[in-house]
Every structure is written in C-alpha cells, then in structure tokens.
Design a protein around this motif. Structure first.
Motif, short mmCIF file in Angstrom:
data_model
loop_
_atom_site.label_atom_id
_atom_site.label_comp_id
_atom_site.label_asym_id
_atom_site.label_seq_id
_atom_site.Cartn_x
_atom_site.Cartn_y
_atom_site.Cartn_z
N ALA A 260 0.77 -1.15 0.02
CA ALA A 260 0.04 -0.01 0.07
C ALA A 260 0.76 1.18 -0.05
N GLY A 261 1.88 1.01 0.67
CA GLY A 261 2.71 2.21 0.79
C GLY A 261 3.57 2.67 -0.79
N SER A 262 3.77 1.78 -1.18
CA SER A 262 4.36 1.50 -2.71
C SER A 262 5.64 2.62 -2.90
N TRP A 263 5.83 3.01 -3.84
CA TRP A 263 6.93 3.71 -4.36
C TRP A 263 7.20 4.99 -3.46
N SER A 264 6.04 5.71 -3.11
CA SER A 264 6.26 6.89 -2.43
C SER A 264 6.63 6.88 -0.96
#
Length: 281
Positions: A260-264
């Motif tokens: 959910a946090g992903s690349w950011s």
C-alpha cells in the motif's frame, strides 16, 4: 487459477439495481493531482450513488507512510456507514475510467472484511455508453452498519515487498518510464524496487476502457512470470493504481498482495536500494 466476479458490466448492474437486492453505489471519481471531482459528481452520477473522496476518505494523511497511506480502519468504517454500506448488502464502486480509484475502494472494503464488493467495468463511461441514466439529485443514504475488520486481503510492508521480489513476483504497476527511472514527476527518486517487474496498468484494459478477459489477463501475467502458486505482490506510486492491478489479477483468478505504501513509501527512506533501467535487477 479460477476467474472471479470482482467486476460487473453496465448491463449486469442495471439488472441488479432493478432487482430485489440492489447494491449500494459508491462514486469514487478522482484524478491524480487534478481537480476535485465532487462538482462532476454533483453534475451527474449514477442514480443513488454516494460520492467518496479518495484523498480524504480512502487514505490517511500523506507523510512517511507514503502519499496515500491506508486510512485508519475505524475512520474508513465511519465513511462507509455514512455512505449506507451494510455488512449484508452488495456494494458496487465506479470511477471515471481506468478503475484506479474504484479499485482502491474495492480493495479497502475487501481488506476490512466486506463480503460482496465489485467494480463497474469501464466506469461511468461504460454506464453512459449503455444508455444508463445519470442523476443530479442529492443523495441522503440510510446509515449503514458496516464494521471494518482489517486483514481479509493481503497487505505488504516494505520488507515484505522486497522479499516478494526475491521469492515470488513483485509487479510495478506504474508507467514504464517511471519504472526505468527516466522520469519521476512526484516522488523523491526515480527507478524501481530491485527485482520488481514492470507491469503498467494500462495493459490490463482494452481499447474500450474495460478489462481484458480473464484468459487474456492470465496470459498477460503468465508472461510476466506469474505461474500457479507464485506469491505475487503489486505496488505503484502511492498504492492507488496498484489496486487496479490487484483487481485485474483477481479477475484472472490470481491472488496477490498490495504494497500500500508503494514507491512513495519506499523512496521516502534513502537507505532503501533503487534499481533503474528496463530490467528487474
């Protein structure tokens, strides 16, 4: 691998709305960095649909957890109850196209335990193309009773995503140029998680904006290294478009987990490794 009914057509939705157990409708139109979509909703929405604001209601405050971290489950539950969501009533979610925002709501409802939630294939455009009516009426739903129980869908943290890239398949749902590190318009650094495979979400859809068939999606993901029993994870820029990829995998009958946090979130920590170029490593 077995296909599922995580999506439905405009014709199927029309039939269900006229039936004895009509679904709750959620309008999640959203544009990354774009204008607020509430005015568009107020100008015309599916009759009875309730507007949900992705940035404020389907995400927590941006920060070290990423640009769209998961919302507090209790706050999310309150939003869903205000929208009329109950534990025993089907929910159908739609957006303006691509399925990114709709899939985010779909994934959150699944993750928090709702048993019957689907996405309108092709979104608002598919509905109007099928001569579906729109309404500008104000919608005041009856309070629902949905109580979130997080954990019903797979969720990865940064360490889990790194492990999935090593011991399974980690799909990067962003555009190829961001994966390769050629451009990065939003996050601190360009590139991808080492070992991740480039899998842009645009390739999940046909020219009409609807999802490819289950067989076509299975073939696509098999070509990316997903085989029977392979653990699969998905990430994107901030966990929104990746939800559409999880949905496409679900349509293909393939289970997957969302970072959910992903690349950011990954790129927020400068100590985490970054790969560039067209290859996973």
């Amino acid at each position: 691998m077995t296909a599922t009914s995580a999506i439905l057509s405009a014709a199927e939705l029309r039939s269900e709305l006229a039936g004895p157990r009509p679904p709750v409708l959620l309008d999640v139109r959203w544009q990354l960095g774009g204008p607020d979509q509430r005015p568009a909703y107020e100008a015309g929405h599916l009759p009875g649909a309730v507007y949900i604001d992705l940035d404020r209601e389907l995400a927590g405050p941006a920060g070290s957890g990423g640009r769209h971290p998961l919302p507090d489950p209790e706050a999310f539950g309150a939003v869903m109850r205000r929208a009329g969501v109950t534990a025993d009533t089907p929910v159908v979610v739609y957006d303006g196209g691509q399925g990114w925002a709709a899939a985010r709501a779909w994934w959150l409802l699944r993750w928090t335990g709702h048993p019957d939630v689907r996405v309108l294939d092709g979104g608002l455009a598919a509905w109007t193309a099928a001569d579906g009516a729109l309404s500008a009426d104000r919608v005041t739903p009856t309070e629902g009773d949905f109580k979130p129980t997080p954990g019903a869908a797979g969720l990865l943290d940064a360490d889990g995503a790194a492990e999935r890239a090593r011991a399974g398949v980690l799909l990067d749902a962003r555009a190829g140029e961001r994966y390769r590190g050629e451009v990065e318009p939003i996050d601190p650094v360009g590139g991808h998680i080492p070992g991740a495979v480039s899998a842009p979400t645009t390739e999940n859809l046909g020219p009409d904006g609807r999802f490819l068939s289950a067989a076509e999606l299975r073939a696509r993901f098999e070509g990316l290294g997903v085989t029977e029993g392979t653990p699969v994870g998905v990430y994107c820029g901030s966990g929104v478009s990746a939800a559409q990829q999880v949905l496409a995998l679900e349509v293909a009958g393939i289970a997957s987990d969302l970072y959910a946090g992903s690349w950011s979130h990954w790129s927020y920590d400068p100590s985490r490794p970054v790969a560039t170029g067209p290859e996973p490593q």
